[in-house]
Design a protein around this motif. Structure first.
Motif, PDB file in Angstrom:
ATOM      1  N   MET A   5       0.832  -1.212   0.000  1.00 16.32           N
ATOM      2  CA  MET A   5       0.000   0.000   0.000  1.00 16.32           C
ATOM      3  C   MET A   5       0.861   1.255   0.000  1.00 16.32           C
ATOM      4  SD  MET A   5      -3.090  -1.110   2.537  1.00 16.32           S
ATOM      5  CE  MET A   5      -3.977   0.422   2.410  1.00 16.32           C
TER       6      MET A   5
ATOM      7  N   HIS B  28       0.819   3.963  -2.875  1.00 14.85           N
ATOM      8  CA  HIS B  28       0.508   5.351  -2.517  1.00 14.85           C
ATOM      9  C   HIS B  28       1.542   6.305  -3.118  1.00 14.85           C
ATOM     10  CE1 HIS B  28      -1.308   8.511  -0.071  1.00 14.85           C
ATOM     11  NE2 HIS B  28      -0.076   8.901   0.226  1.00 14.85           N
TER      12      HIS B  28
ATOM     13  N   TYR C  24      -7.583   6.241  -4.939  1.00 10.72           N
ATOM     14  CA  TYR C  24      -6.718   5.438  -4.073  1.00 10.72           C
ATOM     15  C   TYR C  24      -5.822   6.340  -3.229  1.00 10.72           C
ATOM     16  CZ  TYR C  24      -3.361   2.179  -2.268  1.00 10.72           C
ATOM     17  OH  TYR C  24      -2.572   1.464  -1.415  1.00 10.72           O
TER      18      TYR C  24
ATOM     19  N   ASN D  60      -6.235   6.468   0.770  1.00 12.20           N
ATOM     20  CA  ASN D  60      -5.088   5.955   1.521  1.00 12.20           C
ATOM     21  C   ASN D  60      -4.487   7.063   2.394  1.00 12.20           C
ATOM     22  OD1 ASN D  60      -3.380   3.729   2.151  1.00 12.20           O
ATOM     23  ND2 ASN D  60      -1.780   4.690   0.973  1.00 12.20           N
TER      24      ASN D  60
ATOM     25  N   ARG E 175      -6.793   7.317   5.346  1.00  8.36           N
ATOM     26  CA  ARG E 175      -6.518   6.175   6.227  1.00  8.36           C
ATOM     27  C   ARG E 175      -5.255   6.419   7.050  1.00  8.36           C
ATOM     28  NH1 ARG E 175      -2.998   2.204   6.613  1.00  8.36           N
ATOM     29  NH2 ARG E 175      -1.931   2.938   4.756  1.00  8.36           N
ATOM     30  N   HIS E 176      -4.256   6.972   6.413  1.00 10.53           N
ATOM     31  CA  HIS E 176      -3.002   7.251   7.117  1.00 10.53           C
ATOM     32  C   HIS E 176      -3.212   8.307   8.201  1.00 10.53           C
ATOM     33  CE1 HIS E 176       1.275   7.738   7.749  1.00 10.53           C
ATOM     34  NE2 HIS E 176       1.123   9.037   7.600  1.00 10.53           N
TER      35      HIS E 176
END
Length: 107
Positions: free
Chosen positions: A38, A42, A97, A101, A104-105
């Motif tokens: 991931m 990223h 994406y 992402n 999410r981070h």
């Protein structure tokens, strides 16, 4: 009197050559994991997005016609739906994406 940098480097390489150790861990010793994949994806989507925006901006500045002209040119090609949807996915995937992402981070 101290040693020179050249002498230190020679001593360093001589010691490493005698020990027969690898210089650094090679990529093949790591077990691939989801977070690793991931992170790489990223970074790749971030690079792709920045290049895409830069190229689009440069094209908008340098091309002689306005955007509707080029849009009409693409429409006149009568591309099939499979190619159109593939192109839309290729444009939407990196953006979505990279955005999700990043969220999410942060969370």
């Amino acid at each position: 009197m101290g040693t020179t940098a050249k002498e230190e480097m020679a001593r360093f390489w001589e010691k490493n050559t005698k020990s027969n150790r690898p210089l650094s861990p090679h990529i093949t010793i790591y077990k691939w994991s989801l977070p690793m994949a991931m992170s790489i994806t990223h970074r790749g989507t971030g690079v792709a997005l920045s290049l895409g925006v830069s190229l689009f901006s440069l094209a908008a500045l340098l091309l002689p016609e306005q955007f509707p002209h080029y849009l009409a040119m693409v429409k006149s090609l009568s591309l099939g739906p499979a190619l159109i949807y593939s192109a839309k996915f290729a444009l939407a995937f990196p953006f979505s994406y990279h955005t999700w992402n990043g969220v999410r981070h942060l969370v």
